[in-house]
Write a protein that holds these residues in place. Structure first.
Motif, PDB file in Angstrom:
ATOM      1  N   LEU A  94      56.030   8.488  82.619  1.00  4.33           N
ATOM      2  CA  LEU A  94      54.603   8.159  82.617  1.00  4.33           C
ATOM      3  C   LEU A  94      54.118   8.123  84.060  1.00  4.33           C
ATOM      4  CD1 LEU A  94      52.130   7.235  80.924  1.00  4.33           C
ATOM      5  CD2 LEU A  94      52.880   4.880  81.347  1.00  4.33           C
TER       6      LEU A  94
ATOM      7  N   LYS B   1      51.485   7.287  87.207  1.00 11.31           N
ATOM      8  CA  LYS B   1      50.559   6.231  87.593  1.00 11.31           C
ATOM      9  C   LYS B   1      49.156   6.821  87.630  1.00 11.31           C
ATOM     10  CE  LYS B   1      53.814   3.197  88.371  1.00 11.31           C
ATOM     11  NZ  LYS B   1      53.973   2.030  87.475  1.00 11.31           N
TER      12      LYS B   1
ATOM     13  N   GLY C  95      44.068  -4.723  75.363  1.00 11.91           N
ATOM     14  CA  GLY C  95      45.059  -3.659  75.463  1.00 11.91           C
ATOM     15  C   GLY C  95      45.419  -3.303  76.888  1.00 11.91           C
ATOM     16  N   GLU C  96      44.648  -3.831  77.823  1.00 15.26           N
ATOM     17  CA  GLU C  96      44.842  -3.489  79.236  1.00 15.26           C
ATOM     18  C   GLU C  96      44.077  -4.529  80.056  1.00 15.26           C
ATOM     19  OE1 GLU C  96      45.130   0.844  81.347  1.00 15.26           O
ATOM     20  OE2 GLU C  96      43.468   0.506  79.995  1.00 15.26           O
TER      21      GLU C  96
ATOM     22  N   ALA D 101      50.778  -8.673  86.346  1.00 20.17           N
ATOM     23  CA  ALA D 101      51.546  -7.542  85.791  1.00 20.17           C
ATOM     24  C   ALA D 101      52.873  -8.021  85.200  1.00 20.17           C
ATOM     25  CB  ALA D 101      51.794  -6.488  86.864  1.00 20.17           C
ATOM     26  N   ASP D 102      53.493  -9.014  85.854  1.00 21.25           N
ATOM     27  CA  ASP D 102      54.773  -9.510  85.369  1.00 21.25           C
ATOM     28  C   ASP D 102      54.618 -10.504  84.217  1.00 21.25           C
ATOM     29  OD1 ASP D 102      55.931  -7.932  87.260  1.00 21.25           O
ATOM     30  OD2 ASP D 102      56.552  -9.554  88.595  1.00 21.25           O
TER      31      ASP D 102
ATOM     32  N   VAL E 178      52.329 -10.217  81.655  1.00 19.80           N
ATOM     33  CA  VAL E 178      51.850  -9.627  80.386  1.00 19.80           C
ATOM     34  C   VAL E 178      52.616  -8.337  80.076  1.00 19.80           C
ATOM     35  CG1 VAL E 178      49.532 -10.607  80.624  1.00 19.80           C
ATOM     36  CG2 VAL E 178      49.986  -8.295  81.492  1.00 19.80           C
ATOM     37  N   ALA E 179      52.606  -7.978  78.787  1.00 19.21           N
ATOM     38  CA  ALA E 179      53.320  -6.765  78.358  1.00 19.21           C
ATOM     39  C   ALA E 179      52.399  -5.555  78.281  1.00 19.21           C
ATOM     40  CB  ALA E 179      53.978  -7.004  77.008  1.00 19.21           C
ATOM     41  N   VAL E 180      51.101  -5.755  78.516  1.00 15.01           N
ATOM     42  CA  VAL E 180      50.162  -4.627  78.468  1.00 15.01           C
ATOM     43  C   VAL E 180      49.963  -4.081  79.890  1.00 15.01           C
ATOM     44  CG1 VAL E 180      48.981  -5.453  76.392  1.00 15.01           C
ATOM     45  CG2 VAL E 180      48.141  -6.149  78.644  1.00 15.01           C
ATOM     46  N   PRO E 181      49.490  -2.843  80.008  1.00 16.65           N
ATOM     47  CA  PRO E 181      49.298  -2.271  81.343  1.00 16.65           C
ATOM     48  C   PRO E 181      48.291  -3.059  82.187  1.00 16.65           C
ATOM     49  CG  PRO E 181      49.176  -0.557  79.658  1.00 16.65           C
ATOM     50  CD  PRO E 181      49.188  -1.873  78.944  1.00 16.65           C
ATOM     51  N   VAL E 182      48.547  -3.086  83.492  1.00 17.07           N
ATOM     52  CA  VAL E 182      47.669  -3.789  84.428  1.00 17.07           C
ATOM     53  C   VAL E 182      47.155  -2.801  85.469  1.00 17.07           C
ATOM     54  CG1 VAL E 182      47.676  -5.495  86.311  1.00 17.07           C
ATOM     55  CG2 VAL E 182      48.635  -6.078  84.072  1.00 17.07           C
TER      56      VAL E 182
ATOM     57  N   PHE F  79      51.456  -0.011  93.061  1.00 19.15           N
ATOM     58  CA  PHE F  79      52.377   0.458  92.021  1.00 19.15           C
ATOM     59  C   PHE F  79      53.783  -0.114  92.226  1.00 19.15           C
ATOM     60  CE2 PHE F  79      49.570   4.458  92.328  1.00 19.15           C
ATOM     61  CZ  PHE F  79      48.688   3.973  91.390  1.00 19.15           C
ATOM     62  N   ASP F  80      54.298   0.014  93.446  1.00 18.91           N
ATOM     63  CA  ASP F  80      55.705  -0.341  93.698  1.00 18.91           C
ATOM     64  C   ASP F  80      55.908  -1.850  93.853  1.00 18.91           C
ATOM     65  OD1 ASP F  80      56.259   2.288  93.588  1.00 18.91           O
ATOM     66  OD2 ASP F  80      56.656   2.570  95.730  1.00 18.91           O
TER      67      ASP F  80
ATOM     68  N   HIS G 165      53.585  -3.834  90.851  1.00 11.03           N
ATOM     69  CA  HIS G 165      53.897  -3.430  89.472  1.00 11.03           C
ATOM     70  C   HIS G 165      52.679  -3.012  88.654  1.00 11.03           C
ATOM     71  CE1 HIS G 165      57.820  -6.038  89.736  1.00 11.03           C
ATOM     72  NE2 HIS G 165      57.784  -5.029  90.604  1.00 11.03           N
TER      73      HIS G 165
ATOM     74  N   ASP H  35      50.116  -0.463  86.823  1.00 13.89           N
ATOM     75  CA  ASP H  35      50.294   0.808  86.123  1.00 13.89           C
ATOM     76  C   ASP H  35      49.228   1.815  86.532  1.00 13.89           C
ATOM     77  OD1 ASP H  35      52.442   0.016  84.045  1.00 13.89           O
ATOM     78  OD2 ASP H  35      50.985  -1.613  84.000  1.00 13.89           O
TER      79      ASP H  35
END
Lengths: 259, 205
Positions: A2, A4, A172-173, A197-198, A200-204, A220-221, A224, A226
């Protein structure tokens, strides 16, 4: 893998794209449809369009503009700006937007997140949040407090708590737009972006402060994220999406390089 | 005429707009007769499998869908539309689906918390079989995905493209006779997605 996402953000007032620092000193940048096409052709992965005065003016979102953008580009885009009812969400989606962004009004009425997710699917509901650093750790243990109404109001709500709650409700995001870095071009607020980002399980999506490719790479790095929102540096021509993507790709960040 | 099946599963505007962009006549419809008479059928959808199956049943669209897929009408499934072509989806505590393609639809279970669910964004599709729908589209091109569940066909023979996400390689494109189905959204995948839709319009299985 996937890739970024790089997401240009168009802040619209009276059907003109504007850019200000911390919601002030706005300057005119042109027609939203023309800019949407320019960025889409230029390789952006998604777009966000905010009708930034709809909320303050107590008027519905500019649906004609949403329709014109939808007709003109073939990539997903989100629309935000004072959306407070299912009916308005439905109108925006039927006009061709992929996602609805809710922010201040979701703080006032969190149930709208769940109602929207149930009616249209969680992938349609993006929670935007404007956290600011605070010393009030009793109320906000993460050290970040949610503000609303274009940074004007402090809510006393902890940013990480709010992100978790929004996820539970069905967002959802999540777009984390830092008040402290917005418009500065000094880089994203990596700390709060990563905390969320850490958590939640949904994209940030990181937002506020993009100045160069290295800032996106950090988002991104290190943080974290998305995806990252970019505005000023594109609008002024300081760089292009292709240039950002080339640098990130060379640095090993997965990017969509053909469009 | 191309029929875009509307079973109240999400927003069909972008599908319709993509066909407009291709100057192709396409009708969004809930009418079984229109679907049965169409030259081609698009079966899109976003949302949840449980309510999708309920809506199809209430709208009396299950038999027409089975009929057009069985009798050779070129048929394109997209996203949730693709998922419910299979036997069974794990969504909504388990949902028996249309059973047109053999297989099931499990949820992503990432080991790494940085692999978010839903998968949202652009990911590569790697060809495993040649298919006319990919004519002129480079192998490993990126398409736009939004999903938490993914197709797991019983039989690799129907898989024409795969995509890596959350520690696995899943079937992102499947095809069997006149049916082709994508987990991604060609209608939101820019120029390359439009090319795929153009290929579908020109496809004579």
């Amino acid at each position: 893998m996937l890739t970024k996402r790089i997401i240009p953000c168009l802040d619209v007032i009276n059907r003109r794209v504007t850019k200000g620092i911390k919601f002030k000193n706005n300057i005119d940048l042109g027609d939203p449809v023309e800019l949407a096409v320019k960025y889409s052709d230029g390789g952006c992965d998604e777009l966000v369009v905010y009708d930034i005065t709809a909320s303050a003016e107590h008027r519905p979102i500019d649906i004609e503009m949403v329709r014109d953008v939808a007709r003109s580009i073939r990539i997903p885009f989100a629309v935000g700006g004072g959306i407070s009812t299912l009916e308005e969400m439905s109108r925006v989606l039927l006009a061709g937007a992929e996602k609805i962004s809710v922010n201040s009004l979701a703080v006032k009425n969190p149930a709208i997140i769940g109602e929207g997710a149930r009616a249209f699917g969680a992938q349609c509901i993006v929670l935007g949040m404007d956290p600011v650093q605070t010393q009030n750790f009793e109320r906000c243990p993460s050290g970040y407090e949610i503000t609303t109404r274009g940074f004007r109001e402090h809510t006393g709500i902890d940013a990480v708590e709010w992100a978790r709650r929004a996820e539970d409700l069905g967002a959802g995001e999540i777009v984390v737009n830092s008040v402290d870095t917005d418009g500065t071009r000094d880089g994203f607020e990596l700390n709060i972006t990563r905390l969320i980002a850490d958590a939640v399980a949904v994209p940030v999506v990181a937002s506020g402060g993009a100045g160069c490719a290295a800032h996106l790479r950090e988002a991104f790095d290190t943080a974290h994220a998305d995806a990252a929102i970019v505005a000023g540096i594109l609008h002024t021509g300081a760089t292009t999406i292709a240039q950002l993507k080339r640098e990130l790709h060379e640095a090993g960040v997965p990017m969509r390089m053909h469009w | 005429m191309t029929a875009i099946v509307d079973y109240n599963a999400g927003n069909l505007t972008s599908v319709k707009l993509a066909f407009h962009a291709l100057n192709c006549e396409a009708e969004v419809t809930q009418n079984p007769e229109v679907i049965l008479q169409a030259d081609r059928v698009i079966f899109p959808g976003v949302g949840a499998a449980g309510s999708a199956m309920r809506n199809l049943s209430e709208l009396k669209l299950i038999d027409p869908i089975r009929e057009v897929t069985a009798r050779g009408t070129p048929f394109l499934g997209i996203c949730l539309g693709t998922q419910i072509l299979f036997d069974f989806s794990d969504e909504d505590f388990g949902t028996p689906a249309l059973g047109i393609l053999p297989g099931r639809v499990p949820r992503f279970q990432p080991c790494n918390p940085r692999d978010k669910v839903p998968q949202i964004g652009w990911n590569q599709v790697e060809y495993t079989h040649q298919h006319p729908i990919m004519d002129g589209i480079e192998n490993r091109s990126e398409f736009y995905f939004v999903h938490s569940y993914y197709p797991a066909p019983d039989n690799d023979e129907i898989v024409i493209g795969t995509t890596s996400y959350a520690d696995l390689r899943f079937a992102s494109m499947v095809a069997a006779q006149n049916v082709v189905a994508t987990q991604f959204h060609p209608e939101k995948s820019g120029r390359i997605g439009l090319k795929l839709l153009r290929n579908f319009i020109n496809w004579n299985p």
